[in-house]
Design an enzyme around this catalytic site. Structure first.
Site, PDB file in Angstrom:
ATOM      1  N   HIS A  78       0.725  -1.139   0.034  1.00  0.00           N
ATOM      2  CA  HIS A  78       0.054  -0.197  -0.033  1.00  0.00           C
ATOM      3  C   HIS A  78       0.844   1.368   0.015  1.00  0.00           C
ATOM      4  O   HIS A  78       1.860   1.236   0.376  1.00  0.00           O
ATOM      5  CB  HIS A  78      -0.843   0.134   1.172  1.00  0.00           C
ATOM      6  CG  HIS A  78      -2.079  -1.049   1.397  1.00  0.00           C
ATOM      7  ND1 HIS A  78      -3.127  -0.841   1.993  1.00  0.00           N
ATOM      8  CD2 HIS A  78      -2.167  -2.029   0.530  1.00  0.00           C
ATOM      9  CE1 HIS A  78      -3.775  -1.994   1.786  1.00  0.00           C
ATOM     10  NE2 HIS A  78      -3.315  -2.796   0.649  1.00  0.00           N
ATOM     11  N   GLU A 115       1.149   3.862   2.026  1.00  0.00           N
ATOM     12  CA  GLU A 115       1.428   4.089   3.156  1.00  0.00           C
ATOM     13  C   GLU A 115       2.615   3.342   3.791  1.00  0.00           C
ATOM     14  O   GLU A 115       3.704   4.015   4.112  1.00  0.00           O
ATOM     15  CB  GLU A 115       0.354   4.061   4.273  1.00  0.00           C
ATOM     16  CG  GLU A 115      -0.703   4.960   4.193  1.00  0.00           C
ATOM     17  CD  GLU A 115      -1.910   4.159   3.256  1.00  0.00           C
ATOM     18  OE1 GLU A 115      -1.594   3.474   2.262  1.00  0.00           O
ATOM     19  OE2 GLU A 115      -3.061   4.034   3.953  1.00  0.00           O
ATOM     20  N   CYS A 170      -6.251   1.918   5.866  1.00  0.00           N
ATOM     21  CA  CYS A 170      -6.964   0.660   6.506  1.00  0.00           C
ATOM     22  C   CYS A 170      -6.265   0.201   7.586  1.00  0.00           C
ATOM     23  O   CYS A 170      -5.224   0.674   7.983  1.00  0.00           O
ATOM     24  CB  CYS A 170      -6.725  -0.519   5.500  1.00  0.00           C
ATOM     25  SG  CYS A 170      -5.016  -1.066   5.075  1.00  0.00           S
ATOM     26  N   CYS A 230      -2.147  -0.792   7.568  1.00  0.00           N
ATOM     27  CA  CYS A 230      -1.474   0.621   7.397  1.00  0.00           C
ATOM     28  C   CYS A 230      -1.462   1.278   8.612  1.00  0.00           C
ATOM     29  O   CYS A 230      -0.404   1.877   9.267  1.00  0.00           O
ATOM     30  CB  CYS A 230      -1.993   1.521   6.245  1.00  0.00           C
ATOM     31  SG  CYS A 230      -1.810   0.763   4.715  1.00  0.00           S
TER      32      CYS A 230
END
Length: 154
Positions: free
Chosen positions: A52, A54, A82, A85
């Site tokens: 992701h 992040e 999410c 993360c």
């Protein structure tokens, strides 16, 4: 430099993710007014469910600083993080999280659950949502609309 400026940098990275056929999410890590980490969504291209924006930005920042802890840093991300993360954000000891669009399906900073408000967790960060939310949301909506249209045609 302000939150809107750094969110603009994250938006540029989100657009980059979109050109790679990844969900257009971008993130930057800032310390003392300087960007020290960047990332855009790449789980498909990297064959990695943890890739992701992040997480990639945190990895980049940690490499730049030579430390997995990132105290005093702000993470800017175009979409509400999410749970995975946020776990990484906690372990990195990020001081502030600034996000753009909310995520009503997997958002863990208030939309579905708010992990930042769980008192038993050993780290907390200041969270600011809705920065350039309309732009961030429009980028995501446009991406998914184009994907649906492409799927309907084929």
């Amino acid at each position: 430099m302000n939150d809107e400026h750094f969110m603009g940098m994250a938006l540029d990275l989100a657009r980059e993710a979109g050109t790679l056929d990844e969900v257009p999410v971008g993130a930057v890590v800032v310390k003392d007014g300087e960007i020290i980490g960047c990332g855009c969504n790449q789980p498909i291209g990297h064959h990695d469910p943890t890739a992701h924006a992040e997480v990639l930005a945190l990895r980049d920042a940690a490499t730049q600083l030579g430390n997995y802890r990132l105290p005093g840093c702000t993470l800017y991300v175009t979409l509400e993080p999410c749970a995975m993360c946020i776990g990484a954000i906690f372990h990195a000891r990020i001081a502030r999280v600034v996000f753009g669009a909310t995520d009503p399906k997997t958002g863990a900073a208030g939309s579905v659950i708010d992990l930042f408000e769980v008192g038993k967790l050993n780290h907390h960060a200041e969270v600011i949502g809705g920065v350039r939310a309309e732009e961030c949301g429009a980028l995501l909506s446009g991406f998914f609309a184009a994907r649906r249209q492409k799927t309907a045609v084929t």
